[in-house]
Motif scaffolding. Structure first.
Motif, PDB file in Angstrom:
ATOM      1  N   MET A   1       0.799  -1.228   0.000  1.00 15.33           N
ATOM      2  CA  MET A   1       0.000   0.000   0.000  1.00 15.33           C
ATOM      3  C   MET A   1       0.835   1.282   0.000  1.00 15.33           C
ATOM      4  O   MET A   1       0.423   2.261  -0.637  1.00 15.33           O
ATOM      5  CB  MET A   1      -0.976   0.013   1.198  1.00 15.33           C
ATOM      6  CG  MET A   1      -2.119  -0.980   1.091  1.00 15.33           C
ATOM      7  SD  MET A   1      -3.054  -0.842  -0.445  1.00 15.33           S
ATOM      8  CE  MET A   1      -3.978   0.657  -0.171  1.00 15.33           C
TER       9      MET A   1
ATOM     10  N   SER B   1       7.843  -7.029  -6.955  1.00 12.77           N
ATOM     11  CA  SER B   1       6.948  -6.493  -5.919  1.00 12.77           C
ATOM     12  C   SER B   1       6.970  -7.298  -4.624  1.00 12.77           C
ATOM     13  O   SER B   1       5.916  -7.547  -4.020  1.00 12.77           O
ATOM     14  CB  SER B   1       5.508  -6.379  -6.462  1.00 12.77           C
ATOM     15  OG  SER B   1       5.483  -5.460  -7.507  1.00 12.77           O
TER      16      SER B   1
ATOM     17  N   ILE C   1       4.083  -5.551   8.118  1.00 11.59           N
ATOM     18  CA  ILE C   1       4.495  -6.918   7.768  1.00 11.59           C
ATOM     19  C   ILE C   1       5.824  -6.870   7.005  1.00 11.59           C
ATOM     20  O   ILE C   1       6.734  -7.661   7.284  1.00 11.59           O
ATOM     21  CB  ILE C   1       3.399  -7.630   6.933  1.00 11.59           C
ATOM     22  CG1 ILE C   1       2.094  -7.736   7.733  1.00 11.59           C
ATOM     23  CG2 ILE C   1       3.872  -8.998   6.463  1.00 11.59           C
ATOM     24  CD1 ILE C   1       2.108  -8.705   8.889  1.00 11.59           C
ATOM     25  N   SER C   2       5.962  -5.942   6.083  1.00 13.13           N
ATOM     26  CA  SER C   2       7.227  -5.803   5.348  1.00 13.13           C
ATOM     27  C   SER C   2       8.355  -5.406   6.299  1.00 13.13           C
ATOM     28  O   SER C   2       9.493  -5.853   6.151  1.00 13.13           O
ATOM     29  CB  SER C   2       7.119  -4.731   4.258  1.00 13.13           C
ATOM     30  OG  SER C   2       5.973  -4.929   3.511  1.00 13.13           O
TER      31      SER C   2
ATOM     32  N   GLY D   1      -1.034  -6.022  10.226  1.00 10.86           N
ATOM     33  CA  GLY D   1      -1.336  -7.044   9.222  1.00 10.86           C
ATOM     34  C   GLY D   1      -1.185  -6.493   7.819  1.00 10.86           C
ATOM     35  O   GLY D   1      -0.758  -5.350   7.623  1.00 10.86           O
TER      36      GLY D   1
ATOM     37  N   GLY E   1      -2.491  -4.823   4.942  1.00 11.01           N
ATOM     38  CA  GLY E   1      -3.630  -3.961   4.625  1.00 11.01           C
ATOM     39  C   GLY E   1      -4.158  -4.166   3.215  1.00 11.01           C
ATOM     40  O   GLY E   1      -5.359  -4.041   2.959  1.00 11.01           O
ATOM     41  N   ILE E   2      -3.295  -4.508   2.312  1.00  5.46           N
ATOM     42  CA  ILE E   2      -3.690  -4.655   0.907  1.00  5.46           C
ATOM     43  C   ILE E   2      -4.808  -5.683   0.741  1.00  5.46           C
ATOM     44  O   ILE E   2      -5.695  -5.534  -0.096  1.00  5.46           O
ATOM     45  CB  ILE E   2      -2.461  -5.057   0.045  1.00  5.46           C
ATOM     46  CG1 ILE E   2      -2.811  -5.195  -1.449  1.00  5.46           C
ATOM     47  CG2 ILE E   2      -1.837  -6.366   0.478  1.00  5.46           C
ATOM     48  CD1 ILE E   2      -2.771  -3.920  -2.180  1.00  5.46           C
TER      49      ILE E   2
HETATM   50  C1  LIG Z   1       8.100 -11.900  -0.283  1.00  7.06           C
HETATM   51  C2  LIG Z   1       6.631 -11.677  -0.443  1.00  7.06           C
HETATM   52  N1  LIG Z   1       5.778 -12.445   0.255  1.00  7.06           N
HETATM   53  C3  LIG Z   1       4.432 -12.240   0.146  1.00  7.06           C
HETATM   54  C4  LIG Z   1       3.947 -11.259  -0.676  1.00  7.06           C
HETATM   55  C5  LIG Z   1       2.444 -11.034  -0.788  1.00  7.06           C
HETATM   56  N2  LIG Z   1       2.085  -9.786  -0.088  1.00  7.06           N
HETATM   57  C6  LIG Z   1       1.863  -8.643  -0.765  1.00  7.06           C
HETATM   58  S1  LIG Z   1       1.456  -7.381   0.201  1.00  7.06           S
HETATM   59  C7  LIG Z   1       1.535  -8.335   1.576  1.00  7.06           C
HETATM   60  C8  LIG Z   1       1.208  -7.756   2.930  1.00  7.06           C
HETATM   61  C9  LIG Z   1       2.091  -6.626   3.253  1.00  7.06           C
HETATM   62  O1  LIG Z   1       1.721  -6.089   4.487  1.00  7.06           O
HETATM   63  P1  LIG Z   1       2.350  -4.733   5.005  1.00  7.06           P
HETATM   64  O2  LIG Z   1       3.803  -4.743   4.807  1.00  7.06           O
HETATM   65  O3  LIG Z   1       1.883  -4.514   6.394  1.00  7.06           O
HETATM   66  O4  LIG Z   1       1.794  -3.644   4.011  1.00  7.06           O
HETATM   67  P2  LIG Z   1       0.274  -3.247   3.664  1.00  7.06           P
HETATM   68  O5  LIG Z   1      -0.344  -4.318   2.849  1.00  7.06           O
HETATM   69  O6  LIG Z   1      -0.436  -3.056   4.960  1.00  7.06           O
HETATM   70  O7  LIG Z   1       0.448  -2.014   2.892  1.00  7.06           O
HETATM   71  C10 LIG Z   1       1.885  -9.641   1.265  1.00  7.06           C
HETATM   72  C11 LIG Z   1       2.058 -10.717   2.266  1.00  7.06           C
HETATM   73  C12 LIG Z   1       4.893 -10.505  -1.419  1.00  7.06           C
HETATM   74  N3  LIG Z   1       4.513  -9.548  -2.254  1.00  7.06           N
HETATM   75  N4  LIG Z   1       6.213 -10.719  -1.250  1.00  7.06           N
END
Ligand SMILES: Cc1ncc(C[n+]2csc(CCOP(=O)(O)OP(=O)(O)O)c2C)c(N)n1
Length: 581
Positions: free
Chosen positions: A407, A434, A461-462, A489, A491-492
């Motif tokens: 996001m 991505s 999460i990132s 968590g 959010g996407i």
């Molecule tokens: C290495 C990897 N694992 C899983 C994903 C799938 N994925 C995309 S967004 C996301 C959640 C990310 O959460 P956060 O960092 O909190 O960001 P937000 O979605 O809240 O912006 C996941 C698990 C990915 N893109 N890359």
């Protein structure tokens, strides 16, 4: 020479040849088998070094460095799973055309596939994700020193070629690994002749930017003249010159210009951004370009691709400096391999000023900007959207901006402020594959390469995924200012249809981790703040940017509220668009 001597000289020549190509940034991880390379890099006076216990972070750092500089950094690691830890960043570099040089130490031939310790199949381990890979022989005087150097020259050339990308050299070494003092003269290096006296590589290469042939430029011109409603798109643009030329061309044509966040133009106050407009069915059903000229690489938002499919323009032309494929919807009618500024400048000078297609976005855009400003006013609660607005407005020059997946980069692309009379900060993001991995390390490398502080906007999460990269913040020459959007968590996923399937959503997609970011900051000795209003965030952020130390600002928010905010704000923007277009 004995094995120790030839190994020492062999490694020193490799490092020296890289340095002579101007490749000076070395990202080194500790290990025994790589001792000859590490020692050679450490003792070469022209290298600049960063040391990483975690090879995964090292490779992401190298990726970030390449994003800011256009130059490869050299990665050095030992044998075994160390090299495999480079893989995610190698994939990202490959898919987003970023140069990178991997030097992995390996066991010699007699230890491969024998059950010897820390021995895996390293040859070609990155498969199709390298531009080139090479298996070196064990150091030996039987191999001419010229062959060694010219192979390094080729590796550098492949990494910076068209398109740029990662190159892997696997180097087996026999014990002993600890270097000896170099003998000043020996028959093996004597064969290098003038190379020893000069400071240049054995063979250099020219990899200039490409120009389009006259016939192609004339063809595009004719197609544009025959069209009634052109649309220009600025995707990922590598240089300021590209960005300025594309902007100038759009002004000449009086035509709307879609500016992706990676185009260097998205925050340009002189252009009406199309992202918010493309959210509106009202707009996409009225604005129907019959020709699309896309300059540069990929774009972040998906609305444009969806709209182009719907508009089905007669011509969809992609102009980029290399041959990497960009045609996700299989609707491109012409690929032109040329520098965007070359084509944009030549088209602008031959077409001359036009009166445009009569589609004025100015009034709607100004009102959208006012609505977004009001949304982010100081007394209001801080949200994910207002975070994007405030960071993009307040980030000082020449700081860089790194936007994590998923996001943060999308929100910045959609809701960034337009900056008047100032350049957009250099924006980095990992959009090749991505991934949510390695974003802190990439941002740290981006700051190193950019030579200025960098703001990283990242989800919780990132952030967690790359937590050990917070150790990098201790030794950074240019600080990292991390804005963590903590909605507990991913959010996407709340934006996806699966969010309605409550029995599995939270546990398998939302995945709240309930960890404490303040404690993480404490663990790594990093300054921390947790503002709750827009005004307080702006204050904290400005102070952090002024402080010249790394720090973390946590934005506490909720995924449910974030979804609702996006929906209600987008609905308000939709009303504005309906009123004005
Ligand atoms: C290495 C990897 N694992 C899983 C994903 C799938 N994925 C995309 S967004 C996301 C959640 C990310 O959460 P956060 O960092 O909190 O960001 P937000 O979605 O809240 O912006 C996941 C698990 C990915 N893109 N890359």
């Amino acid at each position: 020479m004995n094995n120790r001597e030839i190994t020492t000289i062999w490694s020193a020549l490799i490092i020296e040849e890289l340095v002579r190509h101007g490749i000076k940034r070395f990202c080194i991880s500790p290990g025994s088998r790589s001792t000859p390379l590490t020692a050679a890099a450490a003792r070469n006076p022209d290298t600049e070094r960063n040391i990483f216990p975690d090879e995964r972070a090292a490779a992401f750092f190298a990726l970030g460095y390449a994003r800011a500089t256009g130059k490869p950094a050299v990665l050095i690691c030992t044998s075994g799973t160390a090299v495999a830890n480079y893989f995610p960043a190698v994939i990202e570099a490959s898919l987003d055309n970023q140069p990178m040089l991997v030097l992995s130490a390996d066991r010699p031939y007699e230890l491969l596939e024998t059950g010897a310790n820390q021995t895996i199949r390293q040859q070609g381990i990155f498969g199709s994700y390298t531009r080139w890979h090479s298996e070196f022989p064990e150091p030996s005087e039987e191999t001419p020193a010229r062959a060694l150097l010219s192979t390094i020259d080729h590796a550098v050339r492949q990494s910076l070629g068209s398109p740029p990308g990662p190159v892997h050299i696997n180097l087996p070494f026999r014990e002993p690994f600890d270097p000896v003092a170099l003998p000043s003269d020996n028959a093996w290096t004597r064969a290098l002749g003038l190379w020893r006296k000069r400071c240049e590589p054995l063979s250099s290469f020219a990899c200039g930017r490409k120009t389009a042939d006259d016939i192609t430029v004339a063809r595009i011109k004719t197609l544009l003249n025959n069209a009634s409603s052109p649309l220009l798109v600025a995707g990922h643009l590598e240089t300021r010159a590209d960005a300025e030329a594309v902007l100038e061309f759009a002004r000449t044509l009086h035509t709307p210009l879609y500016t992706d966040i990676s185009s260097r133009l998205r925050m340009c106050g002189d252009n009406e951004p199309l992202q918010p407009l493309l959210l509106s069915e009202h707009f996409t059903s009225r604005f129907k370009p019959d020709i699309v000229l896309h300059f540069g690489g990929k774009i972040v938002g998906k609305q444009l691709g969806t709209a182009i499919k719907r508009w089905a323009p007669q011509q969809f032309i992609v102009i980029n400096n290399h041959s990497a494929r960009y045609n996700p919807d299989h609707n491109v009618t012409l690929h032109v391999e040329a520098t965007p500024c070359d084509v944009a400048n030549r088209l602008a000078s031959t077409i001359g000023k036009t009166s445009g297609n009569g589609f004025s976005l100015h009034t709607a855009s100004s009102e959208i900007e006012r609505e977004l400003d009001d949304y982010s006013s100081p007394e209001k609660t801080l949200t994910e959207i207002s975070t994007a607005r405030i960071v993009s407005a307040a980030i000082p020059e020449p700081h860089g901006l790194f936007l994590a997946n998923s996001m943060p980069v999308r929100d910045m692309d959609m809701y960034t402020v337009l900056r008047n009379n100032s350049e957009q900060p250099l924006c980095g993001m990992n959009r090749g594959a991505s991934g949510i991995d390695g974003n802190i390390a990439t941002a740290a490398g981006f700051a190193q390469g950019h030579g200025a502080p960098v703001t990283l906007v990242i989800g919780d999460i990132s952030f967690l995924h790359d937590l050990n990269s917070l150790t990098l913040l201790r030794n950074m020459k240019h600080p990292l200012h991390i804005v963590v959007i903590n909605n507990n968590g991913g959010g996407i996923f709340s934006f996806l249809p699966i969010a309605d399937q409550k029995d599995i959503f939270e546990t398998h997609f939302g995945t709240p981790q309930d960890y404490n970011i303040r404690s993480a900051a404490e663990t790594f000795g990093i300054a921390y703040n947790n503002p709750s209003t827009n005004g307080h965030f702006l204050e904290c952020y400005r102070e952090l940017c002024r402080s010249n130390v790394s720090g973390i600002i946590e934005i506490s928010c909720s995924r449910e509220e974030n979804l609702a905010e996006h929906r209600s704000l987008n609905a308000r923007l939709g009303k504005i668009i309906e009123r004005h277009l």
